[in-house]
Design a protein around this motif. Structure first.
Motif, PDB file in Angstrom:
ATOM      1  N   TYR A 263      -0.781  -2.940   7.682  1.00 21.31           N
ATOM      2  CA  TYR A 263      -2.123  -2.391   7.474  1.00 21.31           C
ATOM      3  C   TYR A 263      -3.176  -3.496   7.518  1.00 21.31           C
ATOM      4  CZ  TYR A 263      -6.079   0.022   5.383  1.00 21.31           C
ATOM      5  OH  TYR A 263      -7.326   0.549   5.163  1.00 21.31           O
ATOM      6  N   LEU A 264      -2.931  -4.580   6.828  1.00 20.61           N
ATOM      7  CA  LEU A 264      -3.926  -5.655   6.745  1.00 20.61           C
ATOM      8  C   LEU A 264      -4.132  -6.343   8.093  1.00 20.61           C
ATOM      9  CD1 LEU A 264      -2.987  -7.252   3.294  1.00 20.61           C
ATOM     10  CD2 LEU A 264      -4.786  -5.575   3.797  1.00 20.61           C
ATOM     11  N   SER A 265      -3.106  -6.336   8.939  1.00 20.58           N
ATOM     12  CA  SER A 265      -3.260  -6.953  10.257  1.00 20.58           C
ATOM     13  C   SER A 265      -3.927  -6.017  11.248  1.00 20.58           C
ATOM     14  CB  SER A 265      -1.900  -7.412  10.796  1.00 20.58           C
ATOM     15  OG  SER A 265      -1.022  -6.327  10.955  1.00 20.58           O
ATOM     16  N   GLY A 266      -4.153  -4.761  10.849  1.00 19.28           N
ATOM     17  CA  GLY A 266      -5.027  -3.936  11.667  1.00 19.28           C
ATOM     18  C   GLY A 266      -4.477  -2.649  12.232  1.00 19.28           C
ATOM     19  N   TYR A 267      -3.166  -2.371  12.039  1.00 14.40           N
ATOM     20  CA  TYR A 267      -2.704  -1.105  12.613  1.00 14.40           C
ATOM     21  C   TYR A 267      -1.429  -0.597  11.940  1.00 14.40           C
ATOM     22  CZ  TYR A 267      -1.862   2.505  16.160  1.00 14.40           C
ATOM     23  OH  TYR A 267      -1.672   3.707  16.812  1.00 14.40           O
ATOM     24  N   LEU A 268      -1.646   0.226  10.936  1.00 13.72           N
ATOM     25  CA  LEU A 268      -0.569   1.007  10.320  1.00 13.72           C
ATOM     26  C   LEU A 268      -0.856   2.458  10.679  1.00 13.72           C
ATOM     27  CD1 LEU A 268       1.906   1.024   8.351  1.00 13.72           C
ATOM     28  CD2 LEU A 268       0.270   1.558   6.535  1.00 13.72           C
ATOM     29  N   LEU A 340      -2.288  -4.027  -7.168  1.00 10.73           N
ATOM     30  CA  LEU A 340      -3.580  -4.445  -6.617  1.00 10.73           C
ATOM     31  C   LEU A 340      -4.726  -3.697  -7.279  1.00 10.73           C
ATOM     32  CD1 LEU A 340      -2.592  -4.700  -2.837  1.00 10.73           C
ATOM     33  CD2 LEU A 340      -2.968  -6.595  -4.429  1.00 10.73           C
ATOM     34  N   HIS A 341      -4.523  -2.436  -7.613  1.00 13.48           N
ATOM     35  CA  HIS A 341      -5.555  -1.670  -8.318  1.00 13.48           C
ATOM     36  C   HIS A 341      -5.941  -2.344  -9.630  1.00 13.48           C
ATOM     37  CE1 HIS A 341      -4.490   2.430  -6.242  1.00 13.48           C
ATOM     38  NE2 HIS A 341      -5.085   1.577  -5.436  1.00 13.48           N
ATOM     39  N   HIS A 342      -4.985  -3.019 -10.259  1.00 12.72           N
ATOM     40  CA  HIS A 342      -5.229  -3.693 -11.537  1.00 12.72           C
ATOM     41  C   HIS A 342      -5.609  -5.156 -11.357  1.00 12.72           C
ATOM     42  CE1 HIS A 342      -3.027  -0.105 -12.965  1.00 12.72           C
ATOM     43  NE2 HIS A 342      -3.741  -0.271 -14.059  1.00 12.72           N
ATOM     44  N   LEU A 390      -7.996  -5.969   2.379  1.00  9.35           N
ATOM     45  CA  LEU A 390      -7.284  -6.161   1.116  1.00  9.35           C
ATOM     46  C   LEU A 390      -8.151  -5.723  -0.056  1.00  9.35           C
ATOM     47  CD1 LEU A 390      -4.867  -7.180  -0.515  1.00  9.35           C
ATOM     48  CD2 LEU A 390      -5.824  -9.493  -0.348  1.00  9.35           C
ATOM     49  N   GLU A 391      -9.430  -6.055  -0.015  1.00 10.79           N
ATOM     50  CA  GLU A 391     -10.334  -5.632  -1.092  1.00 10.79           C
ATOM     51  C   GLU A 391     -10.480  -4.108  -1.100  1.00 10.79           C
ATOM     52  OE1 GLU A 391     -11.517  -7.501  -3.610  1.00 10.79           O
ATOM     53  OE2 GLU A 391     -10.064  -8.840  -2.667  1.00 10.79           O
ATOM     54  N   ASN A 392     -10.530  -3.505   0.074  1.00 12.83           N
ATOM     55  CA  ASN A 392     -10.642  -2.049   0.151  1.00 12.83           C
ATOM     56  C   ASN A 392      -9.398  -1.360  -0.418  1.00 12.83           C
ATOM     57  OD1 ASN A 392     -13.087  -2.455   1.430  1.00 12.83           O
ATOM     58  ND2 ASN A 392     -12.274  -2.126   3.497  1.00 12.83           N
TER      59      ASN A 392
END
Length: 408
Positions: A263-268, A340-342, A390-392
């Motif tokens: 996902y972070l690299s751009g395509y999941l 990550l939410h925490h 990642l922040e999103n």
């Protein structure tokens, strides 16, 4: 002289970046656990060796009959391996944190031995649940939510070959070698049919008949090399060797990180997230001893997966007689999202292979200088768009974790 004492007397301290050296008993036991883990190689022993023939025969039966799964012979003495494992003098370790982690690892390998011993026998499902856990109702609910809410979008054609993938992966290996000359893993062509990718001891194996969409090459490389090879490398640099092959129950976090890397690299793509959910459903059905043909039919008819993916997912769930490991991909992703939410730190997760439950102990060892920060991080994390993703993600529900199109 006891076997453990002999082992301790012969141990040689390895170099590591922390400057910290474990005591003789701890280092010897740590190294032996790594060796026993590699010798057992349980996943290879539970992976069918006749996948190509299975698919051909299943197609010929009009998807109504599945031939028997075949496996490589178990060419090791499991009881001798167990005796050596349980004979390790783990209570001689003088640091309670290290002792706790290595005792956990000893117990896990014992459960893995039992899994191999029970292969294709009554009781394998109990052994699998003991090692990987069952499919709990919350995880199954998450899987069904994904299958209901995430759209079915036609996947891009598999327009790249194994040769294309190997070439791109080799360049990625060279990149990491340039970052750290000790990064010496290789990309190897797997002669077995079945179109699979897997990483073992840091090396990436690509099936000779592997095909995927061109847009998926880099995300899958980030999954395999950016997570599995990088954490193996970082774990190898630690005084605690088992961080290389994996502390107990590390699979969930590893696979969660690996899918997150896509996902972070751009395509999941949505179909990938839906497939992780389908693996949970298939694992749950396997635990309940539903025949493989019925698992295939549900994935194909009810959830709309194509015939080969439905077949592959069903086989993965019933290999060995029933394996719940595949539920860990989605489980790890859900747990990683909660972490990550925490506000959890992302980079620390790459110090080696471990479970989130062990992170508090590992953080104490980092503070004491008994472990070192990761030498390498995934390549994508240096890119601003990945950092923003990642922040999103820190405020995202699992059902939204997909991209309908590759990032530009």
């Amino acid at each position: 002289m006891a076997e453990g004492d002999t082992m301790t007397a012969q141990v040689q301290h390895k170099d590591n970046s922390s400057g910290f050296a474990m005591s003789g008993p701890a280092e010897a036991i740590d190294q032996t656990l790594v060796e026993l883990d590699a010798e057992l190689d349980w996943l290879t022993r539970l992976t069918p060796s006749n996948m190509g023939a299975l698919w051909d025969a299943f197609c010929e039966s009009n998807y109504n009959a599945m031939p028997a799964l075949e496996y490589q012979d178990v060419d090791i003495d499991l009881e001798a391996l167990r005796r050596k494992l349980l004979g390790l003098p783990v209570h001689d370790i003088d640091d309670p944190l290290i002792e706790t982690l290595l005792i956990e690892k000893q117990r896990e390998i014992d459960r893995q031995i039992e899994l191999v011993r029970m292969r294709a026998r009554d009781g394998i499902i109990i052994a699998s649940i003991d090692l990987f856990g069952a499919v709990d109702s919350t995880l199954l609910d998450d899987a069904l939510r994904i299958l209901e809410q995430v759209p079915q979008i036609e996947t891009a054609p598999r327009d790249s070959s194994a040769e294309d993938f190997v070439k791109a992966a080799a360049l990625e290996m060279e990149y990491y070698h340039g970052q750290d000359p000790d990064f010496g893993f290789q990309v190897k062509v797997n002669p077995n049919s079945g179109g699979t990718l897997f990483t073992s001891s840091g090396d990436l194996y690509v099936a000779h008949d592997y095909r995927t969409a061109k847009a998926r090459i880099d995300p899958l490389i980030q999954h395999e090399i950016g997570t599995h090879s990088v954490t193996w490398h970082n774990g190898k640099r630690q005084p605690l060797n088992v961080l290389r092959c994996g502390l107990p129950d590390y699979d969930a976090l590893q696979e969660g990180l690996a899918v997150m890397g896509e996902y972070l690299s751009g395509y999941l793509p949505p179909e990938r997230l839906r497939m992780l959910a389908a693996r949970v459903v298939a694992a749950d059905m396997a635990v309940n001893e539903v025949p493989v043909v019925q698992i295939f039919a549900r994935l194909n008819d009810e959830f709309g997966f194509d015939k080969f993916r439905s077949f592959d997912t069903a086989i993965r769930a019933v290999r060995g007689g029933g394996l719940t490991k595949d539920a860990l991909y989605l489980k790890g992703l859900v747990e990683l999202l909660a972490y990550l939410h925490h506000g959890g730190d992302f980079e620390t997760l790459f110090i080696g292979k471990f479970a989130l439950k062990q992170l508090p102990i590992l953080e104490k060892l980092l503070e004491r200088g008994m472990l070192v920060p990761p030498a390498l991080l995934p390549r994508y994390i240096s890119k601003p768009r990945a950092v923003q993703r990642l922040e999103n993600v820190r405020n995202m529900d699992i059902t939204a974790l997909y991209q309908e199109h590759p990032a530009p």
